[in-house]
Scaffold this motif. Structure first.
Motif, PDB file in Angstrom:
ATOM      1  N   LEU A  40       0.707  -1.194  -0.155  1.00  0.00           N
ATOM      2  CA  LEU A  40       0.065   0.065  -0.074  1.00  0.00           C
ATOM      3  C   LEU A  40       0.766   1.165  -0.031  1.00  0.00           C
ATOM      4  CD1 LEU A  40      -3.049   0.568  -0.132  1.00  0.00           C
ATOM      5  CD2 LEU A  40      -2.817   0.965   2.543  1.00  0.00           C
ATOM      6  N   TYR A  41       2.014   1.219   0.604  1.00  0.00           N
ATOM      7  CA  TYR A  41       2.985   2.327   0.738  1.00  0.00           C
ATOM      8  C   TYR A  41       3.981   2.660  -0.389  1.00  0.00           C
ATOM      9  CZ  TYR A  41       1.002   3.108   5.328  1.00  0.00           C
ATOM     10  OH  TYR A  41       0.028   3.677   6.195  1.00  0.00           O
ATOM     11  N   THR A  42       3.955   1.511  -1.315  1.00  0.00           N
ATOM     12  CA  THR A  42       4.899   1.752  -2.508  1.00  0.00           C
ATOM     13  C   THR A  42       3.925   1.774  -3.910  1.00  0.00           C
ATOM     14  OG1 THR A  42       5.059  -0.788  -2.389  1.00  0.00           O
ATOM     15  CG2 THR A  42       6.539   0.466  -1.296  1.00  0.00           C
ATOM     16  N   GLU A  43       2.813   1.280  -3.927  1.00  0.00           N
ATOM     17  CA  GLU A  43       2.125   1.164  -4.975  1.00  0.00           C
ATOM     18  C   GLU A  43       0.738   2.121  -5.062  1.00  0.00           C
ATOM     19  OE1 GLU A  43       1.200  -2.875  -6.368  1.00  0.00           O
ATOM     20  OE2 GLU A  43       3.319  -3.392  -5.968  1.00  0.00           O
ATOM     21  N   ALA A  44       0.303   2.430  -6.314  1.00  0.00           N
ATOM     22  CA  ALA A  44      -0.800   3.534  -6.241  1.00  0.00           C
ATOM     23  C   ALA A  44      -2.169   2.471  -6.146  1.00  0.00           C
ATOM     24  CB  ALA A  44      -0.722   3.941  -7.453  1.00  0.00           C
ATOM     25  N   VAL A  45      -3.082   3.114  -5.716  1.00  0.00           N
ATOM     26  CA  VAL A  45      -4.438   2.493  -5.509  1.00  0.00           C
ATOM     27  C   VAL A  45      -5.001   3.112  -6.903  1.00  0.00           C
ATOM     28  CG1 VAL A  45      -6.762   2.519  -4.789  1.00  0.00           C
ATOM     29  CG2 VAL A  45      -4.712   2.315  -3.157  1.00  0.00           C
ATOM     30  N   VAL A  46      -5.705   1.908  -7.888  1.00  0.00           N
ATOM     31  CA  VAL A  46      -6.082   2.555  -9.092  1.00  0.00           C
ATOM     32  C   VAL A  46      -7.608   2.278  -9.065  1.00  0.00           C
ATOM     33  CG1 VAL A  46      -5.844   1.985 -11.548  1.00  0.00           C
ATOM     34  CG2 VAL A  46      -3.955   1.667 -10.213  1.00  0.00           C
ATOM     35  N   ALA A  47      -8.351   3.233  -9.580  1.00  0.00           N
ATOM     36  CA  ALA A  47     -10.029   3.386  -9.837  1.00  0.00           C
ATOM     37  C   ALA A  47     -10.063   3.176 -11.202  1.00  0.00           C
ATOM     38  CB  ALA A  47     -10.392   4.237  -9.006  1.00  0.00           C
ATOM     39  N   THR A  48     -10.663   2.270 -11.770  1.00  0.00           N
ATOM     40  CA  THR A  48     -10.855   2.089 -13.075  1.00  0.00           C
ATOM     41  C   THR A  48     -12.303   2.233 -13.601  1.00  0.00           C
ATOM     42  OG1 THR A  48      -8.866   0.875 -13.768  1.00  0.00           O
ATOM     43  CG2 THR A  48     -10.351   0.918 -15.466  1.00  0.00           C
ATOM     44  N   ILE A  49     -12.792   3.132 -14.332  1.00  0.00           N
ATOM     45  CA  ILE A  49     -14.317   3.289 -14.685  1.00  0.00           C
ATOM     46  C   ILE A  49     -14.270   2.939 -16.065  1.00  0.00           C
ATOM     47  CG2 ILE A  49     -16.050   4.734 -14.935  1.00  0.00           C
ATOM     48  CD1 ILE A  49     -15.006   6.397 -12.453  1.00  0.00           C
ATOM     49  N   ASP A  50     -15.061   2.129 -16.546  1.00  0.00           N
ATOM     50  CA  ASP A  50     -15.264   1.671 -17.879  1.00  0.00           C
ATOM     51  C   ASP A  50     -16.763   2.031 -18.458  1.00  0.00           C
ATOM     52  OD1 ASP A  50     -15.181   0.727 -20.448  1.00  0.00           O
ATOM     53  OD2 ASP A  50     -15.148  -1.366 -19.771  1.00  0.00           O
ATOM     54  N   GLY A  51     -17.190   2.833 -19.186  1.00  0.00           N
ATOM     55  CA  GLY A  51     -18.377   3.353 -19.335  1.00  0.00           C
ATOM     56  C   GLY A  51     -19.019   4.363 -18.526  1.00  0.00           C
ATOM     57  N   LEU A  52     -18.672   5.636 -18.908  1.00  0.00           N
ATOM     58  CA  LEU A  52     -19.308   6.851 -17.872  1.00  0.00           C
ATOM     59  C   LEU A  52     -20.263   7.605 -19.039  1.00  0.00           C
ATOM     60  CD1 LEU A  52     -19.804   8.547 -15.580  1.00  0.00           C
ATOM     61  CD2 LEU A  52     -17.703   9.995 -16.362  1.00  0.00           C
ATOM     62  N   TYR A  53     -21.441   7.581 -18.481  1.00  0.00           N
ATOM     63  CA  TYR A  53     -22.825   8.362 -19.664  1.00  0.00           C
ATOM     64  C   TYR A  53     -23.447   9.141 -18.696  1.00  0.00           C
ATOM     65  CZ  TYR A  53     -21.355   3.964 -22.023  1.00  0.00           C
ATOM     66  OH  TYR A  53     -20.559   2.884 -22.750  1.00  0.00           O
ATOM     67  N   ALA A  54     -23.298  10.555 -19.099  1.00  0.00           N
ATOM     68  CA  ALA A  54     -24.165  11.542 -18.489  1.00  0.00           C
ATOM     69  C   ALA A  54     -24.897  12.371 -19.571  1.00  0.00           C
ATOM     70  CB  ALA A  54     -23.296  12.260 -17.614  1.00  0.00           C
ATOM     71  N   LEU A  55     -26.031  12.725 -19.176  1.00  0.00           N
ATOM     72  CA  LEU A  55     -26.866  13.537 -19.680  1.00  0.00           C
ATOM     73  C   LEU A  55     -27.207  14.845 -18.884  1.00  0.00           C
ATOM     74  CD1 LEU A  55     -28.778  14.429 -21.919  1.00  0.00           C
ATOM     75  CD2 LEU A  55     -30.598  13.386 -21.005  1.00  0.00           C
ATOM     76  N   ALA A  56     -26.747  16.075 -19.155  1.00  0.00           N
ATOM     77  CA  ALA A  56     -26.663  17.165 -18.459  1.00  0.00           C
ATOM     78  C   ALA A  56     -27.897  18.033 -19.317  1.00  0.00           C
ATOM     79  CB  ALA A  56     -25.529  17.848 -18.442  1.00  0.00           C
ATOM     80  N   VAL A  57     -28.560  18.772 -18.332  1.00  0.00           N
ATOM     81  CA  VAL A  57     -29.398  19.859 -18.861  1.00  0.00           C
ATOM     82  C   VAL A  57     -29.425  21.148 -17.978  1.00  0.00           C
ATOM     83  CG1 VAL A  57     -31.256  18.194 -19.583  1.00  0.00           C
ATOM     84  CG2 VAL A  57     -31.241  19.071 -17.281  1.00  0.00           C
ATOM     85  N   PRO A  58     -29.943  22.340 -18.437  1.00  0.00           N
ATOM     86  CA  PRO A  58     -29.846  23.786 -17.518  1.00  0.00           C
ATOM     87  C   PRO A  58     -30.474  23.107 -16.249  1.00  0.00           C
ATOM     88  CG  PRO A  58     -30.603  24.102 -19.769  1.00  0.00           C
ATOM     89  CD  PRO A  58     -30.462  22.633 -19.450  1.00  0.00           C
ATOM     90  N   ASN A  59     -30.201  23.928 -15.292  1.00  0.00           N
ATOM     91  CA  ASN A  59     -30.839  23.797 -13.867  1.00  0.00           C
ATOM     92  C   ASN A  59     -32.234  23.845 -13.922  1.00  0.00           C
ATOM     93  OD1 ASN A  59     -28.896  22.906 -11.818  1.00  0.00           O
ATOM     94  ND2 ASN A  59     -27.923  25.000 -11.700  1.00  0.00           N
ATOM     95  N   VAL A  60     -32.688  24.811 -14.318  1.00  0.00           N
ATOM     96  CA  VAL A  60     -34.219  24.969 -14.278  1.00  0.00           C
ATOM     97  C   VAL A  60     -35.011  24.073 -15.249  1.00  0.00           C
ATOM     98  CG1 VAL A  60     -33.839  27.524 -14.063  1.00  0.00           C
ATOM     99  CG2 VAL A  60     -33.918  26.753 -16.360  1.00  0.00           C
ATOM    100  N   ALA A  61     -34.051  23.082 -15.985  1.00  0.00           N
ATOM    101  CA  ALA A  61     -34.992  22.201 -16.783  1.00  0.00           C
ATOM    102  C   ALA A  61     -35.264  21.037 -16.266  1.00  0.00           C
ATOM    103  CB  ALA A  61     -34.259  21.953 -18.068  1.00  0.00           C
ATOM    104  N   ILE A  62     -35.122  20.725 -14.953  1.00  0.00           N
ATOM    105  CA  ILE A  62     -35.249  19.639 -14.208  1.00  0.00           C
ATOM    106  C   ILE A  62     -36.558  19.776 -13.233  1.00  0.00           C
ATOM    107  CG2 ILE A  62     -34.558  18.436 -11.857  1.00  0.00           C
ATOM    108  CD1 ILE A  62     -32.855  17.682 -14.245  1.00  0.00           C
ATOM    109  N   LYS A  63     -37.625  18.706 -13.708  1.00  0.00           N
ATOM    110  CA  LYS A  63     -38.801  18.740 -13.026  1.00  0.00           C
ATOM    111  C   LYS A  63     -38.855  18.571 -11.489  1.00  0.00           C
ATOM    112  CE  LYS A  63     -41.565  17.521 -17.321  1.00  0.00           C
ATOM    113  NZ  LYS A  63     -42.370  16.578 -17.963  1.00  0.00           N
TER     114      LYS A  63
END
Length: 207
Positions: A74-97
């Motif tokens: 733990l003190y000689t190697e990095a912790v690796v977080a791998t994310i495969d497939g990140l999909y996001a749909l963003a809209v203006p703040n006021v557009a959220i019902k």
């Protein structure tokens, strides 16, 4: 198991603000391989709220998140977080019902977060006020700090879409961005990738 509980607490603490319904039952830990695997995670609509941006996540999905923790090094190697497939749909703040149930849930989570911050601040103040030898960090605290210092994040297959039918209702538009890979690394003060082995006051990260 102790490791499972510790990792679950860390994941809940740092991913809880971004991921919907994060559950310990989703964790699969291979102690020998050091892998934590989470699949089919949904992003919270409030994931970007702390950034005070004019946009909001309407829908988001993470295909697979793998966390590789080198328990024996733990003190000689990095912790690796791998994310495969990140999909996001963003809209203006006021557009959220408005959704009363989601709004109430978000308020409760915000209250719990605020209460925890107040509790942590009280504990820190109490410790500083005591005239005795400073309390040593627990094993869990040391491990958490070490993981965060050397955390490396690799994200692949990224697709972000922005839809706006509010700014100009007569001419709604959308735009999408795709990226093959995105990498976050810990570096030294010269921005060269490294593993931080000792206690430091500053941590350098590069994207």
């Amino acid at each position: 198991m102790v490791f499972e509980s510790l990792v679950a607490d860390l994941i809940n603490k740092y991913l809880g603000d971004f991921v919907e319904n994060l559950d310990r039952s989703q964790l699969k830990i291979g102690i020998w391989g050091g892998d934590v695997v989470l699949q089919n995670l949904d992003l919270k609509e409030s994931a970007l709220d702390d950034l005070d941006l004019p946009v909001k996540i309407k829908a988001g999905h993470i295909g697979k998140l793998t966390l590789k923790i080198p328990w024996k090094n733990l003190y000689t190697e990095a912790v690796v977080a791998t994310i495969d497939g990140l999909y996001a749909l963003a809209v203006p703040n006021v557009a959220i019902k408005y959704d009363a149930e989601k709004e109430e849930k978000a308020k409760q989570e915000a209250k719990q977060k605020k209460l925890q911050q107040i509790e942590d601040a009280k504990k820190a103040a109490a410790e500083q006020g005591k005239e005795k030898e400073p309390k040593k960090d627990s094993f869990a605290e040391k491990m958490a700090a070490q993981i965060i210092k050397n955390l490396q994040i690799q994200i692949s297959n990224i697709h972000v879409r922005y839809e706006d039918s509010y700014t100009n209702p007569d001419h709604p538009f959308s735009i999408g961005i795709s990226m093959a890979d995105l990498l976050f690394q810990t570096t030294d003060e010269n921005w060269k990738p490294c593993v931080v082995k000792e206690a430091v006051n500053q941590i350098f990260k590069v994207i």
